[in-house]
Design a protein around this motif. Sequence first.
Motif, PDB file in Angstrom:
ATOM      1  N   PRO A 108      89.071 -56.839   0.884  1.00 52.67           N
ATOM      2  CA  PRO A 108      90.066 -56.246  -0.028  1.00 52.67           C
ATOM      3  C   PRO A 108      90.802 -57.273  -0.869  1.00 52.67           C
ATOM      4  N   GLN A 109      91.165 -58.420  -0.278  1.00 57.91           N
ATOM      5  CA  GLN A 109      91.897 -59.435  -1.045  1.00 57.91           C
ATOM      6  C   GLN A 109      91.012 -60.130  -2.075  1.00 57.91           C
ATOM      7  N   GLU A 110      89.690 -59.862  -2.036  1.00 55.47           N
ATOM      8  CA  GLU A 110      88.771 -60.432  -3.023  1.00 55.47           C
ATOM      9  C   GLU A 110      88.340 -59.391  -4.052  1.00 55.47           C
ATOM     10  N   PHE A 111      89.201 -58.435  -4.294  1.00 53.49           N
ATOM     11  CA  PHE A 111      88.863 -57.382  -5.236  1.00 53.49           C
ATOM     12  C   PHE A 111      88.640 -57.922  -6.640  1.00 53.49           C
ATOM     13  N   TYR A 112      89.112 -59.134  -6.889  1.00 54.25           N
ATOM     14  CA  TYR A 112      88.901 -59.702  -8.217  1.00 54.25           C
ATOM     15  C   TYR A 112      87.410 -59.847  -8.533  1.00 54.25           C
ATOM     16  N   PHE A 113      86.564 -59.939  -7.503  1.00 54.55           N
ATOM     17  CA  PHE A 113      85.121 -59.972  -7.760  1.00 54.55           C
ATOM     18  C   PHE A 113      84.651 -58.631  -8.337  1.00 54.55           C
ATOM     19  N   MET A 382      82.459 -66.344 -11.714  1.00 55.50           N
ATOM     20  CA  MET A 382      82.344 -65.588 -10.459  1.00 55.50           C
ATOM     21  C   MET A 382      81.329 -66.230  -9.517  1.00 55.50           C
ATOM     22  N   LEU A 383      80.234 -66.739 -10.064  1.00 58.24           N
ATOM     23  CA  LEU A 383      79.260 -67.431  -9.215  1.00 58.24           C
ATOM     24  C   LEU A 383      79.881 -68.678  -8.592  1.00 58.24           C
ATOM     25  N   PHE A 384      80.687 -69.395  -9.354  1.00 63.06           N
ATOM     26  CA  PHE A 384      81.353 -70.584  -8.813  1.00 63.06           C
ATOM     27  C   PHE A 384      82.310 -70.197  -7.684  1.00 63.06           C
ATOM     28  N   LEU A 385      83.090 -69.139  -7.894  1.00 66.00           N
ATOM     29  CA  LEU A 385      84.016 -68.702  -6.853  1.00 66.00           C
ATOM     30  C   LEU A 385      83.275 -68.232  -5.603  1.00 66.00           C
ATOM     31  N   LEU A 386      82.152 -67.536  -5.806  1.00 67.44           N
ATOM     32  CA  LEU A 386      81.365 -67.093  -4.649  1.00 67.44           C
ATOM     33  C   LEU A 386      80.802 -68.278  -3.876  1.00 67.44           C
ATOM     34  N   GLY A 387      80.374 -69.302  -4.615  1.00 65.06           N
ATOM     35  CA  GLY A 387      79.782 -70.459  -3.955  1.00 65.06           C
ATOM     36  C   GLY A 387      80.786 -71.346  -3.259  1.00 65.06           C
TER      37      GLY A 387
END
Length: 510
Positions: A108-113, A382-387
């Motif tokens: 939930p706190q990663e809803f920005y994705f 978004m890929l950078f944040l996921l990685g």
Amino acid sequence: MDSPNNSTDTVEQPVSAASAKPSDFTKRHDPPREPAPVKLYEKRRAVHNKRIDGPFRRFKWFVMLVTLGIYYITPWIRWDRGPYAPDQAVLVDLANRRFYMFGIEIWPQEFYFVAGLLIMAGIGLFLVTSAVGRAWCGYACPQTVWTDLFQHIDRFVDGDRNARMRLDAAPWTWGKVLRRGFKWTIYLAIAFWTGGAWIMYFADAPTLTHDFWTGQAAPVAYATVAILTATTFVLGGFMREQVCIYMCPWPRIQTAMLDEKSLIVTYKDWRGEPRGSVKKAAKNPGEFGDCIDCTQCVQVCPTGIDIREGPQIGCITCALCIDACDKVMKDIGRPRGLIDYATLEDCKREAAGETPRPAWKTLLHPRTVIYFGIWAAIGLGMLFLLGTRSHTSISAAPDRNPPYMLMSDGALRNSYTVKLRNMESRPRKMEVVIDGLPGAKMWTGTMDYADAKRKLVIDVPPDETKALRVYVISPPDTKAQDFHFGVTSLDPQKETDQAEARFTAPGDSE
């Protein structure tokens, strides 16, 4: 001599808008107002589009099969995440507040994705529209896909265009009733499976299917399937082009994203006009254009428009009219492209006898490049944040009442609620430490005070946030100050995080 009241040279006087008649000619109403039309809505004329084959029609087949395949099959794909997480590849787990997409798990706190994906979808829609007009509407929009599917059902049951028009005009007989009933049953089956596939994204598909057919599913599942079945049945089976023309806001929004450099389906009137049959053109060389007024472009259109009348809100840029026109041009020995994808700029060049630009060059105008740059930047971000995101986190909140306690030996004690978050689908050991606050120790509500220390090892279950009651005790002369709770996962990842906290002491003004 005529009186002033009868003179034809008198100046007309303004008439009040409240009392003016439609026939009054006034300075305020120039020209005279027309009476309001009696009919404000034109009755729908059924669209029976003709079967056509060609590269654009085959591309529509491909897109329809891919999109429907993804929609219906995806909930049944399995993905091994270990024994502590669901094995459904794509799952919106509302009960546990998780979103799974293959190897990605969103909390939930990663809803920005999710917000980022929605923004990318919106900008991607702008990009496609700026580059090739309403290609989304023509090929991939759900309304278009299901309408196309239902139109193929029409052809399967009722025959091609002429047969369907005859059946529509025929009186209601038992044969027509049975044919309509059979076709609508197929509509209903497709609509029901469409609604059923949707709920599979919110629970384990095999389990929910079993519960649904045995009457054990939640009431919201049956209600959702009923609503989606009804909307698919009505919108795809009966309203069709009305949704695109009247209900959808996108045709009105898209005009702000199109300019003279955008590729759209265009009828080249300077080449096609004046229209005339092949026989007339043969008898009068040079007097007629290439359009032989066969209306094939109108007959294949899924929304029933005439592209020869120019760009209009009913055109969804499916390009079936290009397939139909190219086929006719080939049959009569004239060059293809009377109806084609073209920009308004290139149309002017071609009409003036110049050579139009290659299609790839038309896609490189500034608006398209800007949209693509924004879309790509968001995706890369978004890929950078996921990685780089950590699957371990910690937060700390102090007790406010009382802010501190004075122990019998003069030491000071503060209380905190510390939350350890394990975002892995396996249990993990985490080491919690005090960073700063010299001489301080801590213990939890499940420990003895004698076991207090600066480092604690806590077991955190998979995919959970574990809340701890933590007590921090410090020597008597400790002043109010800031410090940190640190956490490190005791596994090969060695992920770390920190939470800022404040130790409260007598005289603390904050």
